[in-house]
Design a protein around this motif. Structure first.
Motif, PDB file in Angstrom:
ATOM      1  N   GLY A   9       0.384  -7.436   2.795  1.00 35.16           N
ATOM      2  CA  GLY A   9      -0.838  -8.029   3.322  1.00 35.16           C
ATOM      3  C   GLY A   9      -0.735  -9.533   3.446  1.00 35.16           C
ATOM      4  N   VAL A  10      -0.057 -10.161   2.477  1.00 30.63           N
ATOM      5  CA  VAL A  10       0.134 -11.615   2.527  1.00 30.63           C
ATOM      6  C   VAL A  10       0.953 -11.997   3.756  1.00 30.63           C
ATOM      7  CG1 VAL A  10       1.275 -13.566   1.397  1.00 30.63           C
ATOM      8  CG2 VAL A  10      -0.138 -12.009   0.054  1.00 30.63           C
TER       9      VAL A  10
ATOM     10  N   ASP B  56       0.445  -0.797  -5.338  1.00 30.39           N
ATOM     11  CA  ASP B  56      -0.593  -1.807  -5.115  1.00 30.39           C
ATOM     12  C   ASP B  56       0.015  -3.195  -4.901  1.00 30.39           C
ATOM     13  OD1 ASP B  56      -2.324   0.284  -5.561  1.00 30.39           O
ATOM     14  OD2 ASP B  56      -2.841  -0.310  -7.600  1.00 30.39           O
TER      15      ASP B  56
ATOM     16  N   GLU C 182      -3.450 -10.135   6.181  1.00 35.15           N
ATOM     17  CA  GLU C 182      -4.497  -9.111   6.173  1.00 35.15           C
ATOM     18  C   GLU C 182      -4.720  -8.595   4.749  1.00 35.15           C
ATOM     19  OE1 GLU C 182      -6.242  -8.302   8.709  1.00 35.15           O
ATOM     20  OE2 GLU C 182      -5.056  -8.686  10.514  1.00 35.15           O
ATOM     21  N   ASP C 183      -5.938  -8.190   4.464  1.00 34.02           N
ATOM     22  CA  ASP C 183      -6.251  -7.545   3.193  1.00 34.02           C
ATOM     23  C   ASP C 183      -6.146  -6.040   3.391  1.00 34.02           C
ATOM     24  OD1 ASP C 183      -7.171  -6.637   0.783  1.00 34.02           O
ATOM     25  OD2 ASP C 183      -9.251  -7.311   1.067  1.00 34.02           O
ATOM     26  N   TRP C 184      -4.909  -5.539   3.341  1.00 38.07           N
ATOM     27  CA  TRP C 184      -4.697  -4.131   3.664  1.00 38.07           C
ATOM     28  C   TRP C 184      -5.360  -3.188   2.669  1.00 38.07           C
ATOM     29  CZ3 TRP C 184      -4.226  -3.816   8.324  1.00 38.07           C
ATOM     30  CH2 TRP C 184      -3.250  -4.453   9.094  1.00 38.07           C
ATOM     31  N   ALA C 185      -5.538  -3.606   1.448  1.00 37.66           N
ATOM     32  CA  ALA C 185      -6.160  -2.725   0.451  1.00 37.66           C
ATOM     33  C   ALA C 185      -7.569  -2.315   0.856  1.00 37.66           C
ATOM     34  CB  ALA C 185      -6.184  -3.412  -0.912  1.00 37.66           C
ATOM     35  N   SER C 186      -8.257  -3.186   1.591  1.00 37.58           N
ATOM     36  CA  SER C 186      -9.613  -2.851   2.034  1.00 37.58           C
ATOM     37  C   SER C 186      -9.676  -2.486   3.511  1.00 37.58           C
ATOM     38  CB  SER C 186     -10.565  -4.017   1.766  1.00 37.58           C
ATOM     39  OG  SER C 186     -10.188  -5.170   2.506  1.00 37.58           O
ATOM     40  N   LYS C 187      -8.684  -2.924   4.298  1.00 37.34           N
ATOM     41  CA  LYS C 187      -8.733  -2.716   5.743  1.00 37.34           C
ATOM     42  C   LYS C 187      -7.821  -1.583   6.218  1.00 37.34           C
ATOM     43  CE  LYS C 187      -8.892  -6.340   8.419  1.00 37.34           C
ATOM     44  NZ  LYS C 187      -8.569  -7.655   9.041  1.00 37.34           N
TER      45      LYS C 187
ATOM     46  N   THR D 186      -0.252  -5.559  -1.532  1.00 37.00           N
ATOM     47  CA  THR D 186      -0.708  -6.948  -1.587  1.00 37.00           C
ATOM     48  C   THR D 186       0.283  -7.884  -0.914  1.00 37.00           C
ATOM     49  OG1 THR D 186      -1.940  -6.565  -3.635  1.00 37.00           O
ATOM     50  CG2 THR D 186      -1.359  -8.846  -3.121  1.00 37.00           C
TER      51      THR D 186
END
Length: 361
Positions: free
Chosen positions: A325-326, A318, A330-335, A322
């Protein structure tokens, strides 16, 4: 001899095309028009040449930007594109197949479920087959010219798993002799190697990856103890997720490293520095290379999302999602490839396993 449609024009797609053509199959290659020169060069001259472990020249039977011309009448359809493009290709392909065709996805993290969710109950939904590795380490080194470093066929799985008895022997003898048949696509996805190899090493080498004047080789230069230790944690969390789902024999990375028992960072270090097929591969030279845009938002997010749903902690996975994603903004956890995209939202471990085995909950 089979008629095989290959969707894609990258390293794996072009190598598949020449390899299968040299093996006597009818080979068609498809890519959308927006790829520009990458497809235009092949439209003008559908000839490929290979050097390295595969030496030869071949002229493809068809190169096209028309999906119907590519797949109509094909026995097998090979989708050789990065994982983050599977939704696009599933939407593209739907409505152009028959129930008797087999669609392959390589280095697939439950890609078959992405396709099935988009197909739904369409009676023309094909059979899906996922693999845990692309068939080779390879690179396109010039227009129409590829270099194959090493063949490394891995395992294959079918969705639904119940069709394996009908299709595996034919594919083994007439397409590729995949040495392992997984119980199902879930076991196959949890046996992927790349998500436990690339991300940690890339994360600690971002400064080298982003330097335009650095001739960077991830395995030769970037496989340092700190990055490998991150990878070991990713691997351990993968194993814990597998155990919670009932899969206890997920040792693909250990097998690849030639190790029995628990991996140490020294084992992966030796693998990265001692294998010609790995150390010879240059790059990545961009934070948007598939080592970060596929292995993280597709593969690691897939594992993390399922793990969260069934109560398995994955703190290092996780954290890496994160951080990547930074850097991507992008917010890869949701996208990324979440349980929602896979059609598994809200399902228990037993329901997920039932679905991949039988094709329904």
């Amino acid at each position: 001899m089979k008629t095989i449609a290959i969707l894609g024009t990258g390293n794996i797609a072009q190598t598949l095309a020449i390899d299968l053509k040299l093996n006597g199959h009818v080979v068609r290659l498809y890519a959308p028009e927006y790829l520009g020169d990458r497809i235009n060069n092949l439209l003008e001259s559908p000839k490929l040449e290979s050097v390295g472990e595969l030496v030869g020249q071949a002229t493809l039977d068809l190169v096209t930007t028309d999906i119907d011309k590519a797949v109509t009448g094909a026995d097998y359809i090979c989708i050789a594109v990065p994982g983050y493009r599977h939704v696009e290709y599933a939407k593209l392909l739907k409505g152009h197949t028959t129930a008797s065709q087999v669609v392959f996805t390589f280095n697939a993290c439950l890609a078959s479920l992405v396709y099935k969710k988009i197909w739904g109950d369409d009676p023309n939904c094909p059979i899906f087959a996922d693999t845990d590795l692309p068939p080779f380490s390879t690179r396109v080194i010039a227009p129409g010219r590829i270099q194959l470093f090493e063949r490394h066929l891995g395992g294959i799985a079918f969705f639904p798993a119940s069709v394996a008895e009908k299709y595996y022997d034919e594919i083994y003898s007439e397409f590729y002799a995949f040495p392992k048949l997984y119980k199902d696509v879930l076991e196959c996805s949890l046996s992927l190697i790349n998500p436990c190899v690339h991300p940690g090493a890339c994360l600690v080498n971002l400064s080298n990856i982003e330097k335009p004047d650095t001739n960077f080789f991830l395995y030769e230069h970037g496989f340092t103890p700190s990055g490998i230790k991150i990878d070991l944690h990713l691997n351990e969390e993968r194993l814990q997720l597998g155990k919670a789902l009932g899969y206890d024999d997920l040792h693909a990375l250990e097998d690849f490293a030639g190790v029995q028992g628990k991996l140490k960072w020294e084992d992966l270090y030796a693998m990265g520095h001692g294998c010609y097929a790995l150390t010879s591969i240059a790059g990545p030279n961009s934070i948007f290379d598939r080592y970060l845009t596929e292995d993280v938002p597709v593969d690691l997010v897939c594992w993390s999302s399922i793990a969260a749903q069934i109560g398995v902690p994955t703190p290092v996975t996780d954290a890496l999602i994160t951080l990547v994603g930074v850097i991507h903004g992008e917010d890869w956890a949701s996208k990324g490839r979440t349980a929602v995209e896979l059609g598994l939202s809200g399902k228990s471990a037993s329901q997920i396993v039932k679905f991949v085995r039988e094709g329904h909950f």
